[in-house]
Design a protein around this motif. Structure first.
Motif, PDB file in Angstrom:
ATOM      1  N   GLN A 145       0.836  -1.208   0.000  1.00 23.66           N
ATOM      2  CA  GLN A 145       0.000   0.000   0.000  1.00 23.66           C
ATOM      3  C   GLN A 145       0.864   1.249   0.000  1.00 23.66           C
ATOM      4  O   GLN A 145       1.925   1.306   0.620  1.00 23.66           O
ATOM      5  N   ARG A 146       0.409   2.276  -0.699  1.00 28.43           N
ATOM      6  CA  ARG A 146       1.079   3.574  -0.696  1.00 28.43           C
ATOM      7  C   ARG A 146       0.411   4.471   0.344  1.00 28.43           C
ATOM      8  O   ARG A 146      -0.821   4.595   0.382  1.00 28.43           O
ATOM      9  N   ILE A 147       1.219   5.102   1.204  1.00 30.92           N
ATOM     10  CA  ILE A 147       0.670   5.974   2.237  1.00 30.92           C
ATOM     11  C   ILE A 147       1.456   7.274   2.317  1.00 30.92           C
ATOM     12  O   ILE A 147       2.601   7.354   1.852  1.00 30.92           O
ATOM     13  N   ASP A 148       0.825   8.264   2.876  1.00 30.64           N
ATOM     14  CA  ASP A 148       1.482   9.514   3.247  1.00 30.64           C
ATOM     15  C   ASP A 148       1.720   9.425   4.755  1.00 30.64           C
ATOM     16  O   ASP A 148       0.769   9.451   5.542  1.00 30.64           O
ATOM     17  N   ARG A 423       6.560  -3.604  14.520  1.00 34.98           N
ATOM     18  CA  ARG A 423       6.527  -5.061  14.647  1.00 34.98           C
ATOM     19  C   ARG A 423       5.953  -5.702  13.391  1.00 34.98           C
ATOM     20  O   ARG A 423       6.333  -6.797  13.002  1.00 34.98           O
ATOM     21  N   ARG A 424       5.038  -4.991  12.734  1.00 32.66           N
ATOM     22  CA  ARG A 424       4.353  -5.566  11.573  1.00 32.66           C
ATOM     23  C   ARG A 424       4.905  -5.111  10.226  1.00 32.66           C
ATOM     24  O   ARG A 424       4.841  -5.861   9.246  1.00 32.66           O
ATOM     25  N   TYR A 425       5.405  -3.854  10.173  1.00 32.15           N
ATOM     26  CA  TYR A 425       5.695  -3.282   8.863  1.00 32.15           C
ATOM     27  C   TYR A 425       7.031  -2.550   8.814  1.00 32.15           C
ATOM     28  O   TYR A 425       7.509  -2.010   9.814  1.00 32.15           O
ATOM     29  N   ASP A 426       7.595  -2.527   7.600  1.00 38.41           N
ATOM     30  CA  ASP A 426       8.635  -1.579   7.223  1.00 38.41           C
ATOM     31  C   ASP A 426       7.989  -0.525   6.340  1.00 38.41           C
ATOM     32  O   ASP A 426       6.992  -0.806   5.640  1.00 38.41           O
ATOM     33  N   LEU A 427       8.551   0.671   6.346  1.00 41.74           N
ATOM     34  CA  LEU A 427       8.057   1.740   5.484  1.00 41.74           C
ATOM     35  C   LEU A 427       9.174   2.175   4.548  1.00 41.74           C
ATOM     36  O   LEU A 427      10.190   2.728   4.999  1.00 41.74           O
ATOM     37  N   ASP A 428       9.012   1.900   3.253  1.00 42.31           N
ATOM     38  CA  ASP A 428       9.990   2.309   2.246  1.00 42.31           C
ATOM     39  C   ASP A 428       9.644   3.715   1.782  1.00 42.31           C
ATOM     40  O   ASP A 428       8.728   3.910   0.971  1.00 42.31           O
ATOM     41  N   ILE A 429      10.367   4.680   2.313  1.00 44.52           N
ATOM     42  CA  ILE A 429      10.079   6.085   1.995  1.00 44.52           C
ATOM     43  C   ILE A 429      10.694   6.455   0.655  1.00 44.52           C
ATOM     44  O   ILE A 429      11.816   6.061   0.339  1.00 44.52           O
ATOM     45  N   ASP A 430       9.940   7.178  -0.148  1.00 43.14           N
ATOM     46  CA  ASP A 430      10.426   7.594  -1.454  1.00 43.14           C
ATOM     47  C   ASP A 430      11.741   8.337  -1.314  1.00 43.14           C
ATOM     48  O   ASP A 430      11.944   9.090  -0.346  1.00 43.14           O
ATOM     49  N   LEU A 449       5.907  10.339   1.386  1.00 45.78           N
ATOM     50  CA  LEU A 449       5.230   9.202   0.773  1.00 45.78           C
ATOM     51  C   LEU A 449       6.063   7.937   0.943  1.00 45.78           C
ATOM     52  O   LEU A 449       7.292   7.967   0.863  1.00 45.78           O
ATOM     53  N   ALA A 450       5.376   6.815   1.175  1.00 45.27           N
ATOM     54  CA  ALA A 450       6.084   5.552   1.429  1.00 45.27           C
ATOM     55  C   ALA A 450       5.240   4.380   0.962  1.00 45.27           C
ATOM     56  O   ALA A 450       4.019   4.480   0.797  1.00 45.27           O
ATOM     57  N   THR A 451       5.931   3.252   0.763  1.00 48.27           N
ATOM     58  CA  THR A 451       5.272   1.990   0.459  1.00 48.27           C
ATOM     59  C   THR A 451       5.345   1.100   1.694  1.00 48.27           C
ATOM     60  O   THR A 451       6.410   0.940   2.292  1.00 48.27           O
ATOM     61  N   VAL A 452       4.212   0.540   2.084  1.00 53.10           N
ATOM     62  CA  VAL A 452       4.140  -0.337   3.249  1.00 53.10           C
ATOM     63  C   VAL A 452       4.633  -1.729   2.857  1.00 53.10           C
ATOM     64  O   VAL A 452       4.196  -2.290   1.853  1.00 53.10           O
ATOM     65  N   ARG A 453       5.554  -2.274   3.661  1.00 53.95           N
ATOM     66  CA  ARG A 453       6.060  -3.623   3.431  1.00 53.95           C
ATOM     67  C   ARG A 453       5.830  -4.461   4.686  1.00 53.95           C
ATOM     68  O   ARG A 453       6.310  -4.119   5.768  1.00 53.95           O
ATOM     69  N   ALA A 454       5.079  -5.538   4.558  1.00 52.92           N
ATOM     70  CA  ALA A 454       4.827  -6.411   5.693  1.00 52.92           C
ATOM     71  C   ALA A 454       6.098  -7.141   6.083  1.00 52.92           C
ATOM     72  O   ALA A 454       6.816  -7.660   5.229  1.00 52.92           O
ATOM     73  N   ARG A 455       6.400  -7.182   7.365  1.00 50.40           N
ATOM     74  CA  ARG A 455       7.550  -7.923   7.860  1.00 50.40           C
ATOM     75  C   ARG A 455       7.194  -9.397   7.992  1.00 50.40           C
ATOM     76  O   ARG A 455       6.085  -9.737   8.387  1.00 50.40           O
ATOM     77  N   GLY A 456       8.115 -10.259   7.671  1.00 50.02           N
ATOM     78  CA  GLY A 456       7.862 -11.682   7.731  1.00 50.02           C
ATOM     79  C   GLY A 456       7.551 -12.126   9.151  1.00 50.02           C
ATOM     80  O   GLY A 456       8.339 -11.907  10.052  1.00 50.02           O
TER      81      GLY A 456
END
Length: 459
Positions: A145-148, A423-430, A449-456
């Motif tokens: 997901q893309r988030i601000d 604990r759940r996510y990384d945020l890949d910031i533009d 702006l960032a892309t949400v990445r679920a952590r394993g």
């Protein structure tokens, strides 16, 4: 006061500091134009000239101090030999005469009435709300997901502030308050660092008109919530505690005082934590080794469960991440006091009326107190770290008798939110640099702006 162009900084062994002449500025305005263009860079330049530097702020004699000993002395002596300054018509329009603005006996009375609402015992009772709201946010995110981040953190901390202060999500137009607060923050920062800083209160600038409209919205919504509380009776929230608080004479806060303290608590519980978290995600995204260390602690301490208040003490690295974020991006970026009769710093007499300034931004990034001062290194705050940091080389919440009463609330809130989401996510910031903007608090200059990445295994 004496001046010596060869003086560099205060000797930290008790010698009286020497005032170094700073920029002359321009007629009438002094260094106000240079200060207004980039306040953070301006204070860093002054820091490079010495520990006590003279300059002129809109025709008013001023000193800038950068030594932690002097900073501590200034903060401890406010209400004694230094006065709280008038921060301008825009600031007063929003915060009124709340505990952060009031002086003397009035300040002492208000602090005694407000402080019990944010003592450690009360903060513990709010922790479940903090974590629950963060879980709601995490549940709403999806991998890819893309988030601000600015918008997401603002919405989350606003929800926490509304629930802990007002006890409900439903009362009042929360979005209207949020929009009004955003306008107020921008205009307060613009006035404080621009020509509005020296204009009389009666001059009707466009910025002041916008602040007055924003303050009217805030007044209306806070008034609506207070009225509902009075009808419903006592609740376990901050506002109910303010409504029932009594001073030593048995007197309660007036309607105007309730409004001012509610707004003050709202800003402290929402704006400051939101901005801290935005900068924390920004720094974590650009420092993968720090992010990995945080992940290790979250996985080890929490496993597959959500954090509670007791986990705050079990997450020292997460605390250090917040502390280091506040070092590099302090939400409050300057403090100032006005010398009264008998004022001095480090044994140096200060003429009455002199405005003394210091900046968390400049002091927190001083290489004299921090190794690799520009580097994001939370390890410097861990127990057993060999880095010796002087008291008042870190003061994001101020200090002395007027230290921010909501510091504990904000710190616990930031750590718990970081733990739940991290604990759940990384945020890949533009990619791209994001610069700090000096509003009422230190804000990013653009959307983050960032892309949400679920952590394993974390979600």
């Amino acid at each position: 006061m004496t001046a010596d162009t060869g003086a560099r900084e205060q000797d930290r062994h008790g010698e009286v500091p020497v005032v170094v002449p700073g920029p002359k500025g321009v007629p009438l305005l002094g260094s106000l134009p240079e200060f207004g263009k980039d306040p953070l860079a301006f204070f860093e330049r002054l820091r490079g000239q010495g520990s006590v530097v003279s300059w002129n702020f809109g025709g008013k004699p001023s000193l800038f101090i950068a030594d932690p000993d002097l900073v501590g002395e200034l903060l401890r002596e406010v209400e004694s030999t230094f006065d709280q300054p008038d921060l301008g018509v825009a600031f007063r329009a929003v915060l009124g005469n709340g505990v952060t603005v009031a002086r003397g006996r009035d300040w002492r009375r208000k602090r005694s009435l407000v402080q019990p609402s944010v003592r450690p015992k009360q903060v513990r009772s709010y922790a479940a709300t903090m974590a629950s709201c963060a879980v709601d946010t995490a549940d709403g995110w999806r991998d890819g997901q893309r988030i601000d981040i600015k918008r997401e953190m603002a919405a989350l901390t606003q929800r926490i502030a509304v629930r802990t202060i007002f006890g409900t999500d439903a009362e009042g137009d929360v979005e209207a308050i949020g929009r009004a607060m955003d306008i107020a923050q921008r205009e307060i920062g613009a006035e404080f660092s621009g020509i509005g800083a020296v204009l009389p209160d009666w001059v009707p600038t466009p910025g002041r008109r916008r602040v007055k409209k924003a303050a009217a919205v805030i007044d209306r919504e806070v008034g609506r919530v207070v009225a509902a509380h009075r009808e419903d009776g006592e609740r376990p929230d901050l506002l109910s505690r303010l409504l029932t608080a009594q001073d030593e004479t048995g007197a309660r806060l007036s309607e105007e005082e309730i409004r001012d303290e509610t707004v003050t608590l709202y800003i402290g519980g929402h704006e400051t934590t939101s901005s801290t978290l935005v900068w924390a995600w920004y720094l974590l995204a650009r420092n993968p080794q720090v992010r990995a260390a945080l992940d290790e602690e979250l996985d080890r301490v929490l496993g597959d469960r959500e954090p509670g208040f007791d986990d705050f003490a079990r997450l020292p690295y997460a605390q250090a991440v917040v502390q280091e974020t506040l070092r590099l991006y302090p939400i409050l970026w300057l403090l100032t006091g006005i010398a009264k009769e008998g004022a001095s710093l480090g044994g140096l007499p200060i003429s009455p009326g002199t405005r003394v300034w210091t900046s968390q931004w400049a002091v927190h990034r001083d290489p004299r107190w921090y190794g690799d001062a520009e580097v994001f290194r939370p390890e410097r705050w861990l127990e057993g770290a060999d880095e010796s940091i002087p008291e008042y080389a870190w003061f994001p919440f101020g200090g002395g008798p007027r230290v921010c009463i909501g510091a504990r609330f904000a710190t616990v809130e930031a750590v718990l939110i970081l733990a739940v989401l991290g604990r759940r996510y990384d945020l890949d910031i533009d990619p791209g640099e994001i610069r700090p903007m000096t509003t009422l608090t230190l804000q990013p200059d653009r959307d983050m702006l960032a892309t949400v990445r679920a952590r394993g295994g974390g979600a």
